[in-house]
Design an enzyme around this catalytic site. Sequence first.
Site, PDB file in Angstrom:
ATOM      1  N   ILE A 147       0.835  -1.209   0.000  1.00 42.48           N
ATOM      2  CA  ILE A 147       0.000   0.000   0.000  1.00 42.48           C
ATOM      3  C   ILE A 147       0.871   1.261   0.000  1.00 42.48           C
ATOM      4  O   ILE A 147       0.373   2.353  -0.225  1.00 42.48           O
ATOM      5  CB  ILE A 147      -1.013   0.031   1.184  1.00 42.48           C
ATOM      6  CG1 ILE A 147      -0.325  -0.158   2.541  1.00 42.48           C
ATOM      7  CG2 ILE A 147      -2.115  -0.983   0.970  1.00 42.48           C
ATOM      8  CD1 ILE A 147      -1.243   0.082   3.750  1.00 42.48           C
ATOM      9  N   TYR A 156       1.927   0.540  17.967  1.00 44.65           N
ATOM     10  CA  TYR A 156       0.946  -0.089  17.066  1.00 44.65           C
ATOM     11  C   TYR A 156      -0.428   0.563  17.268  1.00 44.65           C
ATOM     12  O   TYR A 156      -1.079   0.985  16.310  1.00 44.65           O
ATOM     13  CB  TYR A 156       0.865  -1.590  17.371  1.00 44.65           C
ATOM     14  CG  TYR A 156      -0.296  -2.297  16.688  1.00 44.65           C
ATOM     15  CD1 TYR A 156      -0.171  -2.757  15.381  1.00 44.65           C
ATOM     16  CD2 TYR A 156      -1.513  -2.484  17.340  1.00 44.65           C
ATOM     17  CE1 TYR A 156      -1.231  -3.393  14.745  1.00 44.65           C
ATOM     18  CE2 TYR A 156      -2.576  -3.120  16.710  1.00 44.65           C
ATOM     19  CZ  TYR A 156      -2.429  -3.576  15.422  1.00 44.65           C
ATOM     20  OH  TYR A 156      -3.473  -4.201  14.786  1.00 44.65           O
ATOM     21  N   ILE A 167      -5.274 -17.750  22.110  1.00 42.28           N
ATOM     22  CA  ILE A 167      -5.952 -19.019  21.785  1.00 42.28           C
ATOM     23  C   ILE A 167      -5.028 -19.990  21.032  1.00 42.28           C
ATOM     24  O   ILE A 167      -4.851 -21.125  21.484  1.00 42.28           O
ATOM     25  CB  ILE A 167      -7.317 -18.738  21.108  1.00 42.28           C
ATOM     26  CG1 ILE A 167      -8.256 -18.192  22.203  1.00 42.28           C
ATOM     27  CG2 ILE A 167      -7.881 -19.963  20.387  1.00 42.28           C
ATOM     28  CD1 ILE A 167      -9.654 -17.830  21.788  1.00 42.28           C
ATOM     29  N   ILE A 217       0.452 -17.707  30.597  1.00 36.79           N
ATOM     30  CA  ILE A 217      -0.277 -16.430  30.675  1.00 36.79           C
ATOM     31  C   ILE A 217       0.697 -15.361  31.151  1.00 36.79           C
ATOM     32  O   ILE A 217       1.443 -15.564  32.103  1.00 36.79           O
ATOM     33  CB  ILE A 217      -1.489 -16.541  31.635  1.00 36.79           C
ATOM     34  CG1 ILE A 217      -2.563 -17.431  31.000  1.00 36.79           C
ATOM     35  CG2 ILE A 217      -2.050 -15.156  31.963  1.00 36.79           C
ATOM     36  CD1 ILE A 217      -3.847 -17.557  31.802  1.00 36.79           C
ATOM     37  N   PHE A 218       0.689 -14.236  30.454  1.00 34.03           N
ATOM     38  CA  PHE A 218       1.551 -13.107  30.855  1.00 34.03           C
ATOM     39  C   PHE A 218       0.744 -12.211  31.801  1.00 34.03           C
ATOM     40  O   PHE A 218      -0.332 -11.753  31.436  1.00 34.03           O
ATOM     41  CB  PHE A 218       2.021 -12.335  29.619  1.00 34.03           C
ATOM     42  CG  PHE A 218       2.853 -13.197  28.699  1.00 34.03           C
ATOM     43  CD1 PHE A 218       4.195 -13.423  28.976  1.00 34.03           C
ATOM     44  CD2 PHE A 218       2.277 -13.822  27.589  1.00 34.03           C
ATOM     45  CE1 PHE A 218       4.954 -14.241  28.148  1.00 34.03           C
ATOM     46  CE2 PHE A 218       3.029 -14.643  26.764  1.00 34.03           C
ATOM     47  CZ  PHE A 218       4.375 -14.860  27.047  1.00 34.03           C
TER      48      PHE A 218
HETATM   49  N1  LIG Z   1      -6.504 -10.004  14.582  1.00 41.07           N
HETATM   50  C1  LIG Z   1      -7.185  -9.286  15.454  1.00 41.07           C
HETATM   51  O1  LIG Z   1      -7.568  -9.779  16.534  1.00 41.07           O
HETATM   52  C2  LIG Z   1      -7.535  -7.849  15.153  1.00 41.07           C
HETATM   53  C3  LIG Z   1      -8.258  -7.117  16.110  1.00 41.07           C
HETATM   54  C4  LIG Z   1      -8.584  -5.804  15.835  1.00 41.07           C
HETATM   55  C5  LIG Z   1      -8.233  -5.239  14.624  1.00 41.07           C
HETATM   56  N2  LIG Z   1      -7.526  -5.955  13.720  1.00 41.07           N
HETATM   57  C6  LIG Z   1      -7.203  -5.304  12.448  1.00 41.07           C
HETATM   58  O2  LIG Z   1      -7.624  -6.151  11.390  1.00 41.07           O
HETATM   59  C7  LIG Z   1      -6.756  -5.979  10.257  1.00 41.07           C
HETATM   60  C8  LIG Z   1      -6.216  -7.337   9.815  1.00 41.07           C
HETATM   61  O3  LIG Z   1      -5.509  -7.935  10.891  1.00 41.07           O
HETATM   62  P1  LIG Z   1      -4.990  -9.442  10.827  1.00 41.07           P
HETATM   63  O4  LIG Z   1      -4.980  -9.950  12.216  1.00 41.07           O
HETATM   64  O5  LIG Z   1      -5.723 -10.179   9.770  1.00 41.07           O
HETATM   65  O6  LIG Z   1      -3.477  -9.191  10.381  1.00 41.07           O
HETATM   66  P2  LIG Z   1      -2.445 -10.172   9.581  1.00 41.07           P
HETATM   67  O7  LIG Z   1      -1.093  -9.772  10.064  1.00 41.07           O
HETATM   68  O8  LIG Z   1      -2.853 -11.585   9.687  1.00 41.07           O
HETATM   69  O9  LIG Z   1      -2.622  -9.711   8.072  1.00 41.07           O
HETATM   70  C9  LIG Z   1      -2.116  -8.491   7.607  1.00 41.07           C
HETATM   71  C10 LIG Z   1      -1.812  -8.633   6.125  1.00 41.07           C
HETATM   72  O10 LIG Z   1      -1.320  -7.354   5.670  1.00 41.07           O
HETATM   73  C11 LIG Z   1      -0.269  -7.609   4.742  1.00 41.07           C
HETATM   74  N3  LIG Z   1       0.600  -6.420   4.650  1.00 41.07           N
HETATM   75  C12 LIG Z   1       1.516  -5.984   5.564  1.00 41.07           C
HETATM   76  N4  LIG Z   1       2.109  -4.874   5.105  1.00 41.07           N
HETATM   77  C13 LIG Z   1       1.566  -4.592   3.893  1.00 41.07           C
HETATM   78  C14 LIG Z   1       1.769  -3.562   2.939  1.00 41.07           C
HETATM   79  N5  LIG Z   1       2.669  -2.598   3.117  1.00 41.07           N
HETATM   80  N6  LIG Z   1       1.021  -3.580   1.805  1.00 41.07           N
HETATM   81  C15 LIG Z   1       0.121  -4.575   1.573  1.00 41.07           C
HETATM   82  N7  LIG Z   1      -0.111  -5.576   2.450  1.00 41.07           N
HETATM   83  C16 LIG Z   1       0.604  -5.574   3.597  1.00 41.07           C
HETATM   84  C17 LIG Z   1       0.448  -8.833   5.290  1.00 41.07           C
HETATM   85  O11 LIG Z   1       1.233  -9.500   4.323  1.00 41.07           O
HETATM   86  C18 LIG Z   1      -0.726  -9.677   5.811  1.00 41.07           C
HETATM   87  O12 LIG Z   1      -1.183 -10.590   4.830  1.00 41.07           O
HETATM   88  C19 LIG Z   1      -5.681  -5.006  10.703  1.00 41.07           C
HETATM   89  O13 LIG Z   1      -6.021  -3.722  10.265  1.00 41.07           O
HETATM   90  C20 LIG Z   1      -5.717  -5.070  12.231  1.00 41.07           C
HETATM   91  O14 LIG Z   1      -5.300  -3.879  12.812  1.00 41.07           O
HETATM   92  C21 LIG Z   1      -7.159  -7.248  13.957  1.00 41.07           C
END
Ligand SMILES: NC(=O)c1ccc[n+]([C@@H]2O[C@H](COP(=O)([O-])OP(=O)(O)OC[C@H]3O[C@@H](n4cnc5c(N)ncnc54)[C@H](O)[C@@H]3O)[C@@H](O)[C@H]2O)c1
Length: 312
Positions: free
Chosen positions: A55, A140, A184, A199-200
């Site tokens: 991106i 983050y 999990i 657990i932390f």
């Molecule tokens: N997993 C959770 O519990 C959770 C909770 C709240 C919010 N989120 C949000 O959900 C979204 C997805 O999270 P996730 O857990 O699936 O993350 P993930 O790390 O599993 O997936 C992120 C993806 O983004 C890709 N990526 C990284 N940098 C990139 C770049 N510069 N350009 C294009 N792609 C890029 C990675 O290759 C990866 O496939 C995020 O925005 C995260 O903040 C996740």
Amino acid sequence: MSRVALVTGGAGFIGSHLVKKLLHENYKVIVYDDLSNGSGKKNLPKKINFIKGSILNEAKFAKSCSKADVVFNLAVKPLPMSFDNPEEVVKVNGLGTLIVAKTCTQLKKKLIHVSSSESYGTAQNVPMNESHTFFPTTVYAASKAASEYYVQSLHESDGLKMVIVRPFNCYGPYMRDDVYAAAIPNFYHRITKRKPPIIFGNGKQTRDLTYVEDTVNGIFLADKRTKAIGKALNIGQGKETSINQVAKMMIKQYSGITETSVSSKILYKKERKGDVRRHFADISYAKKILGYKPQISLEEGVNKYLQWALNE
Ligand SMILES: NC(=O)c1ccc[n+]([C@@H]2O[C@H](COP(=O)([O-])OP(=O)(O)OC[C@H]3O[C@@H](n4cnc5c(N)ncnc54)[C@H](O)[C@@H]3O)[C@@H](O)[C@H]2O)c1
């Protein structure tokens, strides 16, 4: 004609589930992912157009999303990276989101931006509604909070059609175990090796754990319901559970499913920096605006996760 969605970070944990949901809802799907973290392409269905790109590459991203009606922005650098390489996290989660939002504004594409409950930090009052203060406890979390402001400001100044979704902790099949919120999968790996879950901290910290199918349904509804445009919405289970309760539930369910007796011992280690103490989502706004209703309780979700993990 099918609606065309471009999903950034579509190869990631939530992204790959969202892609399947969108295909099921008859969208055409373009996945735009640089495969820098996550599980790679292996969890993605064949029926998509995959573009490998970052991106941060403005020209490539603009070209890729020219055919899309809507962009779902899920590309992210994970929380643990923000301790070792905060600059990269800010670059992708912050500047990257700005590039996505700016491009969507210029090309007149709708943007569903996936933020995070991490932006709130630890609950100051519960349940946490969308007006809860942002009090990030990690870079983050700060980058996710900042990402929302970029999207919001382009909506205000230039009429970007957008919805911000704030998922609370999400879990389910294909979840990565190297991320901060991976209790999990990490408990599973320990239990299956007959070792006590780690657990932390004291385990009294709480999370609003949401099964990934419910999370992606919330994200999908954000595009479906035009009433949501310009809004930020919590997507969670609307229930608070301590990490101790999660560990105990997993041990009990694992013993039941596998018909083995597993020790209920838990290994406690030093609290991690930046860990939020309490998360409990108020989801009434998403219920009202999106018609969102979580379908899978934590007990059912943990069971589904274990059934999946045991067959992997
Ligand atoms: N997993 C959770 O519990 C959770 C909770 C709240 C919010 N989120 C949000 O959900 C979204 C997805 O999270 P996730 O857990 O699936 O993350 P993930 O790390 O599993 O997936 C992120 C993806 O983004 C890709 N990526 C990284 N940098 C990139 C770049 N510069 N350009 C294009 N792609 C890029 C990675 O290759 C990866 O496939 C995020 O925005 C995260 O903040 C996740």
